[in-house]
Design a protein around this motif. Structure first.
Motif, mmCIF file in Angstrom:
data_model
loop_
_atom_site.group_PDB
_atom_site.id
_atom_site.type_symbol
_atom_site.label_atom_id
_atom_site.label_comp_id
_atom_site.label_asym_id
_atom_site.label_seq_id
_atom_site.Cartn_x
_atom_site.Cartn_y
_atom_site.Cartn_z
ATOM 1 N N GLU A 108 38.474 29.964 25.954
ATOM 2 C CA GLU A 108 37.653 28.753 26.031
ATOM 3 C C GLU A 108 38.335 27.652 26.834
ATOM 4 O O GLU A 108 37.824 26.530 26.923
ATOM 5 C CB GLU A 108 37.350 28.242 24.620
ATOM 6 C CG GLU A 108 36.559 29.227 23.768
ATOM 7 C CD GLU A 108 36.525 28.814 22.289
ATOM 8 O OE1 GLU A 108 36.840 27.645 21.995
ATOM 9 O OE2 GLU A 108 36.186 29.663 21.448
ATOM 10 N N ASP A 122 32.911 19.344 20.220
ATOM 11 C CA ASP A 122 32.677 19.706 18.817
ATOM 12 C C ASP A 122 34.017 19.671 18.089
ATOM 13 O O ASP A 122 34.840 20.584 18.226
ATOM 14 C CB ASP A 122 32.047 21.093 18.735
ATOM 15 C CG ASP A 122 31.870 21.565 17.290
ATOM 16 O OD1 ASP A 122 31.871 20.701 16.379
ATOM 17 O OD2 ASP A 122 31.751 22.781 17.075
ATOM 18 N N SER A 182 35.431 22.587 15.960
ATOM 19 C CA SER A 182 35.896 23.778 16.680
ATOM 20 C C SER A 182 37.318 23.623 17.194
ATOM 21 O O SER A 182 37.923 24.600 17.647
ATOM 22 C CB SER A 182 34.965 24.076 17.856
ATOM 23 O OG SER A 182 35.130 23.108 18.886
ATOM 24 N N ARG A 183 37.854 22.397 17.127
ATOM 25 C CA ARG A 183 39.200 22.134 17.658
ATOM 26 C C ARG A 183 40.204 21.790 16.568
ATOM 27 O O ARG A 183 41.303 21.340 16.874
ATOM 28 C CB ARG A 183 39.134 20.977 18.661
ATOM 29 C CG ARG A 183 38.237 21.244 19.853
ATOM 30 C CD ARG A 183 38.739 22.429 20.688
ATOM 31 N NE ARG A 183 37.931 22.567 21.882
ATOM 32 C CZ ARG A 183 38.148 21.911 23.014
ATOM 33 N NH1 ARG A 183 39.159 21.080 23.090
ATOM 34 N NH2 ARG A 183 37.348 22.090 24.045
ATOM 35 N N TYR A 218 35.731 23.535 9.840
ATOM 36 C CA TYR A 218 36.821 23.576 10.812
ATOM 37 C C TYR A 218 37.052 25.000 11.319
ATOM 38 O O TYR A 218 36.758 25.987 10.629
ATOM 39 C CB TYR A 218 38.104 23.022 10.202
ATOM 40 C CG TYR A 218 38.076 21.518 9.966
ATOM 41 C CD1 TYR A 218 37.201 20.682 10.656
ATOM 42 C CD2 TYR A 218 38.926 20.928 9.032
ATOM 43 C CE1 TYR A 218 37.176 19.317 10.444
ATOM 44 C CE2 TYR A 218 38.909 19.558 8.804
ATOM 45 C CZ TYR A 218 38.021 18.763 9.517
ATOM 46 O OH TYR A 218 38.005 17.407 9.292
ATOM 47 N N ARG A 219 37.606 25.072 12.514
ATOM 48 C CA ARG A 219 37.706 26.333 13.262
ATOM 49 C C ARG A 219 38.341 27.472 12.459
ATOM 50 O O ARG A 219 37.845 28.603 12.426
ATOM 51 C CB ARG A 219 38.521 26.081 14.538
ATOM 52 C CG ARG A 219 38.759 27.298 15.443
ATOM 53 C CD ARG A 219 37.473 27.771 16.066
ATOM 54 N NE ARG A 219 37.662 28.844 17.022
ATOM 55 C CZ ARG A 219 37.655 28.669 18.349
ATOM 56 N NH1 ARG A 219 37.519 27.459 18.865
ATOM 57 N NH2 ARG A 219 37.779 29.694 19.157
#
Length: 534
Positions: free
Chosen positions: A79, A160, A163-164, A184-185
């Motif tokens: 990503e 987002d 996602s981090r 959370y991711r």
């Protein structure tokens, strides 16, 4: 595989240590530690030890994490996310910093409440950034603040945030639930039966290091090789030898252990072992005070007195009485065993930290005051860009001389810089300058980082320290989302709170506030250079 080794240069110390090691072997201390026997430290310590000994087998139990970490790193890189920021305090940050520095891979470590240093981390490319938030409970105020600040910053850039954000915590903690609710991711769960300062080989050490690109599989291999040696009840067991040698020296009045890196590829190890030793042994008015120096020629190491044991990390060199060498994974385990052994010999519980909460409680009380309350303290002296709180003298040099005169014989000076570890790095010059000019062992810590490290020793260990706090003006503060304080307010509360607790222990505390940080540090270093030996 690099073997671990301990060398004792002093013949007399080697002989006395060997005698003590024979007793440890007869008592099967090494194999009992490996078997996680909680009775080794006495009845009062048994309940805590029973839930704090899982570190002995982490080289095996942490293996399943490797695939999970590698998979997440691959997904993030796919990503375009390859910048890793770590928000963690104490054991959550110190081990990853050593692991990544030794591996030569980048990791942005946030173990500060200084607004400028946090702003510097925010100024990096957030489109490429993942933040690892490490906290056993999630309630660590510094780490919670970092999480809130980064979450807001991600969102502001259209990223987002969930996602981090990667979380490392204990199973069943409030943080695990918060992370699940927030989506959370990834949540990594650490072994709850390992205390923070023994957690280098748990998820707390491995997740940020592995995501940053360190070879954590080899790290576990190194620890496994060391474990095979450290578990044996033998006279040559390096963990027994090291723990016994430190105890022998302590019984002779050497309550300080002074570290220097020598010929080793391991980077920054004294900063990690500092927390392990100070928090484990500094209680009940006894313990070992670790002193991290700049090298074997540094003041405090090259000219150490009888109250200190000079210890090299690497091969024996210069005036070192002791040395320990080996791979990083091996050194982690070696010093953990040795610290547990030293705890038994000193008669304390090496797994609790009864005095750590005091400074946190005092800081929280200050934060709970109405805005502006408690800010009307007047300096006793203003010398250029430096305000003096708690000292006496007509100028800064006189104040410092008076402060040094308050240090008892065989005591120590603790320099505590509540500043930006990057932009205010020259503050670290104060340690060797004071050590050279006073002949007192001198430690240096960045606040509030040291509160999660040597802070326990300051209150619970030998009560012969004098404390020099350095605070600085905040030019651009940072709001903490959904909290009634800024980072600057939090940083100030942490300094004042710890100072209050130290005074309650009857210790001398001098606070110097820099109204201009760069000019203030230059002025302060110059004043220190005018301080003569007592």
């Amino acid at each position: 595989m690099i073997e671990i080794s301990v060398d004792i240069v002093d013949d007399k110390l080697a002989e006395e240590t060997a005698t003590l090691v024979r007793t440890l072997v007869a008592d099967q201390v090494a194999s009992k530690i490996t078997a996680q026997d909680p009775t080794l430290w006495g009845p009062a310590a048994e309940s805590e030890a029973a839930i704090r000994l899982a570190w002995v087998s982490l080289h095996e139990t942490s293996r399943p994490l490797l695939a999970e970490i590698a998979a997440l790193r691959a997904d993030l890189h796919a990503e375009g996310v390859d910048r890793v920021v770590l928000a963690g305090m104490g054991g959550s940050s110190l081990a990853p910093e050593v692991i990544t520095a030794t591996a030569g891979v980048p990791l942005v470590v946030l173990d500060t409440t200084d607004p400028a240093q946090v702003a510097d981390a925010l100024a990096g490319d957030l489109s490429r950034t993942v933040i690892v938030v490490s906290s056993k409970s999630g309630g660590t105020v510094e780490t919670d603040s970092h999480r809130r600040i980064f979450e807001k910053a991600f969102t502001a850039q259209g990223i987002d945030a969930a996602s981090r954000i990667v979380v490392v915590t204990d199973p069943g903690s409030p943080f695990e639930k918060l992370a699940a609710d927030a989506g959370y991711r990834k949540v990594f769960l650490a072994d709850p039966n390992v205390g923070g300062r023994y957690s280098a080989l748990t998820a707390f050490g491995l997740v940020p290091s592995g995501l940053a690109g360190a070879d954590i599989a080899t790290l576990l291999d190194e620890a496994a090789a060391a474990a095979a040696v450290l578990s044996k009840d033998e006279d040559t067991n390096a963990g027994l030898v090291l723990g016994a040698a430190l105890s022998v020296r302590h019984s002779e009045g050497a309550e300080k252990v002074v570290f220097a890196n020598t010929n080793t590829s391991v980077k920054g190890f004294p900063d990690w072992v500092e927390q392990l030793i100070a928090e484990s042994t500094g209680k009940q008015g006894t313990g070992l005070l670790p002193v991290a120096t700049e090298g074997i020629d540094a003041p405090g190491f090259a000219d150490a007195g009888d109250d200190a044991t000079t210890t090299a990390i690497g091969t024996p060199a210069g005036p070192a009485r002791l040395s320990s060498s080996g791979s990083l994974g091996g050194l982690f385990l070696l010093w953990e065993y040795a610290t547990a052994v030293a705890g038994r010999l000193l008669g304390i519980d090496p797994f609790d930290q009864p005095d750590v909460e005091a400074a946190k409680k005092a800081a929280r009380a200050l934060l709970d005051q109405p805005p502006g309350a408690g800010t009307d303290e007047e300096p006793s002296l203003v010398d250029g860009p430096v305000e003096v709180y708690g000292g006496t003298g007509q100028n800064l040099a006189e104040v410092l001389r008076s402060f040094v005169a308050s240090v008892p014989a065989f005591g120590y000076i603790s320099v505590q810089a509540y500043l930006d570890r990057l932009d205010d790095a020259s503050a670290a010059l104060l340690r060797p300058e004071l050590a050279k000019r006073t002949d007192f062992q001198t430690t240096f810590g960045w606040g509030p980082r040291f509160l999660h490290s040597t802070g326990q020793y300051h209150k619970g260990g030998h009560q012969n320290g004098a404390f020099l706090q350095i605070t600085g003006a905040v030019d651009e503060d940072l709001e903490v989302p959904d909290r009634p304080y800024t980072l600057g307010v939090l940083q100030r509360a942490q300094a004042l709170g710890d100072g209050q607790v130290l005074r309650e222990h009857g210790r001398p505390v001098l606070r110097l506030h820099l109204t201009d940080r760069a000019a203030g540090l230059a002025h302060l270093v110059k004043a220190v250079q005018e301080v003569d030996r007592p």
